[in-house]
Design a protein around this motif. Structure first.
Motif, PDB file in Angstrom:
ATOM      1  N   ASP A   1       6.608  18.629  -0.803  1.00  0.00           N
ATOM      2  CA  ASP A   1       6.200  19.265   1.217  1.00  0.00           C
ATOM      3  C   ASP A   1       4.960  18.176   1.191  1.00  0.00           C
ATOM      4  O   ASP A   1       3.752  18.279   2.100  1.00  0.00           O
ATOM      5  CB  ASP A   1       5.257  20.677   0.160  1.00  0.00           C
ATOM      6  N   ARG A   2       4.511  17.038   0.842  1.00  0.00           N
ATOM      7  CA  ARG A   2       3.993  16.131   1.260  1.00  0.00           C
ATOM      8  C   ARG A   2       5.008  14.758   1.360  1.00  0.00           C
ATOM      9  O   ARG A   2       6.484  14.143   1.088  1.00  0.00           O
ATOM     10  CB  ARG A   2       3.610  15.238   0.220  1.00  0.00           C
ATOM     11  N   THR A   3       4.690  13.704   2.541  1.00  0.00           N
ATOM     12  CA  THR A   3       5.125  12.895   3.119  1.00  0.00           C
ATOM     13  C   THR A   3       4.693  11.536   2.533  1.00  0.00           C
ATOM     14  O   THR A   3       3.683  11.135   2.236  1.00  0.00           O
ATOM     15  CB  THR A   3       5.053  12.856   4.813  1.00  0.00           C
ATOM     16  N   TYR A   4       5.240  10.269   1.985  1.00  0.00           N
ATOM     17  CA  TYR A   4       4.894   9.047   1.125  1.00  0.00           C
ATOM     18  C   TYR A   4       5.575   8.080   1.665  1.00  0.00           C
ATOM     19  O   TYR A   4       6.616   8.334   2.393  1.00  0.00           O
ATOM     20  CB  TYR A   4       5.232   9.231  -0.229  1.00  0.00           C
ATOM     21  N   ALA A   5       4.492   6.579   2.021  1.00  0.00           N
ATOM     22  CA  ALA A   5       5.220   5.895   2.690  1.00  0.00           C
ATOM     23  C   ALA A   5       4.476   4.499   2.138  1.00  0.00           C
ATOM     24  O   ALA A   5       3.850   3.948   1.528  1.00  0.00           O
ATOM     25  CB  ALA A   5       4.342   6.048   4.394  1.00  0.00           C
ATOM     26  N   LEU A   6       5.651   3.626   1.849  1.00  0.00           N
ATOM     27  CA  LEU A   6       5.216   2.295   1.335  1.00  0.00           C
ATOM     28  C   LEU A   6       5.025   1.209   2.657  1.00  0.00           C
ATOM     29  O   LEU A   6       6.232   1.723   3.167  1.00  0.00           O
ATOM     30  CB  LEU A   6       6.552   1.996   0.536  1.00  0.00           C
ATOM     31  N   LEU A   7       4.255   0.751   2.193  1.00  0.00           N
ATOM     32  CA  LEU A   7       3.711  -0.117   3.116  1.00  0.00           C
ATOM     33  C   LEU A   7       3.475  -1.411   2.720  1.00  0.00           C
ATOM     34  O   LEU A   7       3.437  -2.073   1.185  1.00  0.00           O
ATOM     35  CB  LEU A   7       1.867   0.152   3.654  1.00  0.00           C
ATOM     36  N   ALA A   8       4.171  -2.938   3.649  1.00  0.00           N
ATOM     37  CA  ALA A   8       4.185  -4.020   3.449  1.00  0.00           C
ATOM     38  C   ALA A   8       2.726  -4.579   4.352  1.00  0.00           C
ATOM     39  O   ALA A   8       2.612  -4.445   5.260  1.00  0.00           O
ATOM     40  CB  ALA A   8       5.668  -5.053   3.690  1.00  0.00           C
TER      41      ALA A   8
ATOM     42  N   ALA B   1       1.228  -1.256   0.073  1.00  0.00           N
ATOM     43  CA  ALA B   1       0.503  -0.247   0.269  1.00  0.00           C
ATOM     44  C   ALA B   1       0.741   1.064  -0.165  1.00  0.00           C
ATOM     45  O   ALA B   1       1.944   1.035   0.539  1.00  0.00           O
ATOM     46  CB  ALA B   1      -1.031   0.128   1.527  1.00  0.00           C
ATOM     47  N   SER B   2       0.275   1.968  -0.331  1.00  0.00           N
ATOM     48  CA  SER B   2       1.026   3.567  -0.236  1.00  0.00           C
ATOM     49  C   SER B   2       0.100   4.779   0.062  1.00  0.00           C
ATOM     50  O   SER B   2      -0.855   4.507   0.383  1.00  0.00           O
ATOM     51  CB  SER B   2       1.532   4.321  -1.647  1.00  0.00           C
ATOM     52  N   VAL B   3       0.849   5.149   1.330  1.00  0.00           N
ATOM     53  CA  VAL B   3       0.326   6.308   1.630  1.00  0.00           C
ATOM     54  C   VAL B   3       0.458   7.914   1.147  1.00  0.00           C
ATOM     55  O   VAL B   3       2.110   7.639   1.653  1.00  0.00           O
ATOM     56  CB  VAL B   3       0.315   6.131   3.595  1.00  0.00           C
ATOM     57  N   ARG B   4      -0.116   9.106   1.553  1.00  0.00           N
ATOM     58  CA  ARG B   4       0.486  10.113   1.463  1.00  0.00           C
ATOM     59  C   ARG B   4      -0.141  10.999   2.233  1.00  0.00           C
ATOM     60  O   ARG B   4      -1.407  11.042   2.513  1.00  0.00           O
ATOM     61  CB  ARG B   4       0.101  10.830  -0.041  1.00  0.00           C
ATOM     62  N   PHE B   5       0.772  11.727   2.277  1.00  0.00           N
ATOM     63  CA  PHE B   5       0.156  12.551   3.370  1.00  0.00           C
ATOM     64  C   PHE B   5       0.483  13.671   3.796  1.00  0.00           C
ATOM     65  O   PHE B   5       1.141  14.546   2.926  1.00  0.00           O
ATOM     66  CB  PHE B   5       1.648  12.296   5.154  1.00  0.00           C
ATOM     67  N   ALA B   6      -0.711  15.019   3.892  1.00  0.00           N
ATOM     68  CA  ALA B   6      -0.434  16.462   3.402  1.00  0.00           C
ATOM     69  C   ALA B   6       0.211  16.804   3.733  1.00  0.00           C
ATOM     70  O   ALA B   6       0.469  18.098   2.373  1.00  0.00           O
ATOM     71  CB  ALA B   6      -1.939  17.169   4.075  1.00  0.00           C
ATOM     72  N   GLY B   7       1.504  17.128   4.389  1.00  0.00           N
ATOM     73  CA  GLY B   7       2.295  17.917   4.791  1.00  0.00           C
ATOM     74  C   GLY B   7       3.483  16.921   4.694  1.00  0.00           C
ATOM     75  O   GLY B   7       3.518  15.551   5.390  1.00  0.00           O
ATOM     76  N   ALA B   8       4.626  17.842   5.455  1.00  0.00           N
ATOM     77  CA  ALA B   8       6.087  16.784   5.578  1.00  0.00           C
ATOM     78  C   ALA B   8       5.861  16.216   6.754  1.00  0.00           C
ATOM     79  O   ALA B   8       5.797  17.280   7.486  1.00  0.00           O
ATOM     80  CB  ALA B   8       7.198  17.790   5.196  1.00  0.00           C
TER      81      ALA B   8
END
Length: 181
Positions: free
Chosen positions: A40-47, A5-12
């Motif tokens: 200006d966003r933070t992204y995370a990749l999830l298992a 899954a990927s997650v995008r957060f609105a800010g850093a």
């Protein structure tokens, strides 16, 4: 096959905020495998565990955008002369349907791509058309899953038979990990 899954957060997010999110996601059945900032966003990749769903992950990170399977997140950096053309091609009215979100940096365009809708090779081809032979750089903000990388390689090599089982990294990583224990 491992689910992602990927997650995008609105800010850093600061390091302390990332630590809290990591713990919260773990309780929802997801393990953060990669973090990165772009536009200006933070992204995370999830298992994610088989029992985890897009809904349970989204509940763990309210206000964030969650996608299962993970989206490809790209930083496209054209020359300054081609920036407007590339940005319009990727984010304007005629943008590929698979581009679900975008952001601008000073010298780049960040795009999130649903690879089930628009193949990565199509995005790269669109960028190449718009750069008209000028230099350009395309960086992955988040790593690609093996199957997405294999589909991209297959498209570039005109060999649709290429799949994740033919990706050498898929086989080397477990072997290398055993050697470290």
């Amino acid at each position: 096959m491992e689910l992602s899954a990927s997650v995008r957060f609105a800010g850093a997010l600061a390091a302390s905020e990332r630590a809290v999110v990591t713990r919260t996601l773990r309780s929802a059945g997801a393990t953060v495998t990669s973090w990165n900032d772009a536009g200006d966003r933070t992204y995370a990749l999830l298992a994610i565990a088989p029992s985890a769903t897009e809904r349970t992950i989204a509940a763990a990170v309210p206000g964030a955008s969650v996608a299962v399977p993970a989206r490809a997140v790209l930083r496209v950096t054209p020359t300054a002369a081609r920036m407007d053309a590339v940005a319009d091609a990727l984010t304007g009215a005629a943008a590929p349907r698979g581009i679900v979100a975008s952001a601008r940096e000073a010298d780049a365009v960040i795009v999130e791509v649903d690879l089930e809708v628009t193949p990565l090779a199509a995005i790269v081809a669109r960028v190449d058309v718009e750069t008209r032979g000028d230099a350009r750089r395309i960086d992955l903000v988040l790593p690609l899953a093996d199957d997405a990388l294999a589909r991209f390689a297959g498209a570039l090599l005109a060999d649709p038979a290429i799949d994740a089982s033919r990706m050498i990294e898929t086989h080397l990583e477990p072997l290398l990990a055993r050697g470290r224990t």
